[in-house]
Design an enzyme around this catalytic site. Structure first.
Site, short mmCIF file in Angstrom:
data_model
loop_
_atom_site.label_atom_id
_atom_site.label_comp_id
_atom_site.label_asym_id
_atom_site.label_seq_id
_atom_site.Cartn_x
_atom_site.Cartn_y
_atom_site.Cartn_z
N GLU A 195 40.84 36.73 39.09
CA GLU A 195 40.20 35.76 39.98
C GLU A 195 40.99 34.46 39.97
OE1 GLU A 195 36.23 34.72 38.77
OE2 GLU A 195 35.81 33.59 40.59
N HIS A 236 36.86 40.75 42.33
CA HIS A 236 37.70 39.66 42.84
C HIS A 236 39.10 40.14 43.25
CE1 HIS A 236 34.63 36.77 42.01
NE2 HIS A 236 34.68 36.97 40.70
N ASP A 257 27.83 36.97 43.71
CA ASP A 257 28.38 36.33 42.52
C ASP A 257 27.58 35.12 42.04
OD1 ASP A 257 30.07 35.82 40.43
OD2 ASP A 257 31.88 35.52 41.61
ZN LIG Z 1 31.25 37.18 38.53
#
Ligand SMILES: [Zn+2]
Length: 426
Positions: A234, A268, A319
């Protein structure tokens, strides 16, 4: 008792079709779908489609709304936001965790999510044995209270960063060891008696679990026929640290250690190298993207064209839950790519239809990421469905072929007339 419904239109996975009937049994499963099902159907005005699947959520982060959005000195990054999240963790007892989770789940349902994969890593309500794992049940209770279908993705979290001890708020995440984690997971599976609740295996990230432990967790997920989820790539710093310690990227580290199979979902993949992604997808790996969160945190823009060209199974998640709207996630998924690449139609189905491809990601993709029998209006699947108002001003001008794109790009929250989970209206 079986119920027979005939909505104006039904999504069959490729198109909205008229004249279709759907049979639903007393347990809330779809028994039959077709134009000539015998009986006197209950006619429903509207378009029926599968409920959306939220493949990645941290429900308690509902408590961060309006927080960490002020930057008096300099712009911030993911790591600055993480400090605010850790402050919230410090305040989280079982009651607050349950209340925040229920608020998240309730709002998700109102927006058309009927299932959620709750990536649950804050597992302790405080220090000491009395507080250990109590938040596992707080999340399960919130799901029961709201009626959402839950895959509780129980996170293993062991290190503060690669080869670094846990620090501060991270003590609330501590799984102690893989053996302890698995014992607890099996105990939890044995105590769950709601058919809407299941569990999954999670290594939080390559930051939080050593690679040899990730290998063990992945093997345990395969043995138990459970999904395996992990946060991956990420933020660039995670990749830099991994390169410094292991000499390779987190994704390549997983590939080199055989941590890839069709139950693996990497969440991600914002900075994943194209070759790593191609090899991961070829080995069966799936990807969950969280476009609104990735935008909020300033993570970056994933190489979605490579994922699509490789034929990746994609899903979306809310998320951090600053928003819990599947249509918003799906339109951001495509829009951010249009902005970055100055081209339209990045997420395309085989016939180039973006709306159809996005609907598939939000339903089938999520169902496959969580290994749930949902996301399709087909016999054997749960009757988790949405009824859309065809007269709603936001989509009223669209014809049958345009409806999927109209819904994704223009549909408003109140386009949903009814949300059904296991055949029950919520
Ligand atoms: Zn997460």
């Amino acid at each position: 008792m079986e119920r027979l419904i005939e909505p104006t239109m039904v999504w069959d996975g490729t198109a909205f079709r008229r004249g279709m009937r759907v049979g639903i049994d007393a347990q809330g499963r779809i028994t039959a779908v077709g134009v000539d099902l015998p009986g006197d159907p209950e006619r429903l005005s509207g378009a029926l489609l599968p409920g959306f699947v939220n493949a990645h959520s941290h429900a308690f982060q509902f408590g961060l709304r309006g927080v960490a959005e002020t930057f008096p000195e300099d712009p911030s990054t993911f790591w600055g936001w993480r400090e605010a999240m850790y402050e919230l963790v410090d305040t989280l007892d079982a009651d607050r965790c349950r209340a925040l989770s229920a608020a998240s789940f309730r709002e998700m349902i109102s927006h058309g999510f009927t299932s959620v994969g709750e990536f649950h890593y804050v597992r302790h309500a405080g220090s000491g044995d009395a507080h250990r794992h109590t938040l596992d049940h707080a999340v399960l209770d919130a799901a029961t209270e709201t009626g959402i279908r839950l895959r509780l993705l129980v996170a293993c979290y062991l290190t503060g960063d690669i080869a670094t001890p846990l620090d501060g708020a991270q003590a609330r995440f501590d799984a102690e060891s893989v053996d302890h984690y698995l014992r607890r997971l099996d105990d939890l599976m044995a105590t769950i008696d709601d058919p809407r609740h299941t569990v999954g295996v999670v290594a939080h990230s390559v930051r939080a679990v050593a690679i040899e432990d990730i290998v063990r967790l992945h093997q345990a997920s395969v043995e138990r026929h459970l999904p395996f989820h992990i946060h991956l790539e990420e933020a660039p710093k995670e990749i830099e640290t991994c390169r410094a310690v292991h000499g390779t990227t987190p994704m390549r580290l997983l590939l080199d250690h055989g941590v890839v199979s069709d139950n693996v979902v990497a969440v991600h993949c914002t900075h994943t190298e194209p070759d790593d992604m191609r090899d991961y997808v070829a080995a069966g790996g799936r990807v969950c993207l969280c476009p609104v969160t990735e935008a909020n945190l300033g993570d970056g823009i994933s190489d979605l064209p490579v994922m699509c060209e490789a034929g990746a199974s994609l899903s979306v998640g809310t998320d951090l839950n600053s928003r819990t709207d599947p249509l918003e996630e799906l339109r951001w998924l495509e829009y951010v790519q249009r902005l970055a690449r100055q081209r339209r139609g990045v997420v395309r189905g085989i016939d180039g239809d973006v709306g159809r491809a996005l609907l598939e990601i939000g339903t089938v993709g999520g169902a496959d990421a969580l290994d749930l029998q949902v996301g399709r209006i087909e016999p054997g699947h749960w009757a988790d469905c949405l009824l859309c108002d065809l007269e709603h001003p936001s989509i009223a001008g669209a014809n049958d072929e345009q409806l999927a794109s109209a819904l994704v790009f223009s549909g408003q929250r109140d386009v949903l007339k009814q949300v059904m989970i296991g055949g029950e209206t919520r």
